[in-house]
Write an enzyme that holds these catalytic residues in place. Sequence first.
Site: not given
Ligand code: PAJ
Length: 293
Positions: A39, A188
Amino acid sequence: MTPVVCATVEEVRRAVAGARAKGLRVGLVPTMGALHEGHASLIRAARCEMGFVVLWLFVNPTQFGPKEDFTRYPRPFERDLEVCRTEGIDLIFAPQRETVYPEAFSSWVQVEGMQDVLEGASRPGHFRGVCTVVLKMFNMVGPDVAYFGQKDAQQVIVLKRMVRDLNVPVDLRVCPTVREPDGLALSSRNVYLDPEQRRHAVALFEALGAAREQVFRGERNTGLVQRSLAERIRATPGAVLDYAAVVDAESLRPVEPLHGKVLLALAVRFGATRLIDNLVLEITDEGAAEASL
Ligand code: PAJ
């Protein structure tokens, strides 16, 4: 800098209008909280390019299946606030459930076809929930650019189609997957893994890397690459394969033989924890190279 924390659409719109009046461009980083380096990398990309950066923080109930981890999804608000402070977020929008889904809510966004394969096949209704909440946050915040991770490749592919089909006036940026030193993609959900599962979870990254090497060496048979991905996971102690897919990276449809932009995607269960990872390759007559979405 301590970010402003807002819970209502009116507050956010006022702040965004204020930023625009100063000539600033507005970036949005959608998250469900439990912020980690993945994130943070999106926040940093937004911080570089935008004058005003909004973090969306909402654990969206409609994208979780009835047997999924909505209630136990981690919600470490104080730590998230600290990350936002360090990374320089201007505003956190953390709406209440009733703000996003008022009583008698009945309008949904569906991206037909694409929402039912891969992740969508294993998680019915998931992308309907994602697309609906993302379109809503775009309408509530009104950003110029929204930042997503390639980690959730299908999410970005489906959202790009939604934005195109519905003429949503927001640019989507895709940032590379951030990994642990051994290659495990940050998530997460990694906190649910026990030490043994954590050790074996690197199998996703290794399987994708081995498939990439196969393609680099000239393999163009989609079924064969898909099978070798699957076999590598099946050989991993404690791992249960959900799917191993090699598909066109724009349409998510089968490609045979391999050509153009191709998505290699894996979903694997370790006990109750489900992990996903992917790689994108660009394949031409000249050869293959790693690419981004
Ligand atoms: P969440 O799982 O919290 O992820 C938020 C953003 O962080 C997403 O775009 C996801 O692809 C990115 N992300 C997660 N892990 C990552 C990593 N290891 N490297 C780079 N980016 C990473 O995705 C969501 O939330 C939800 O579906 C949301 C779009 C917020 C809708 O509710």
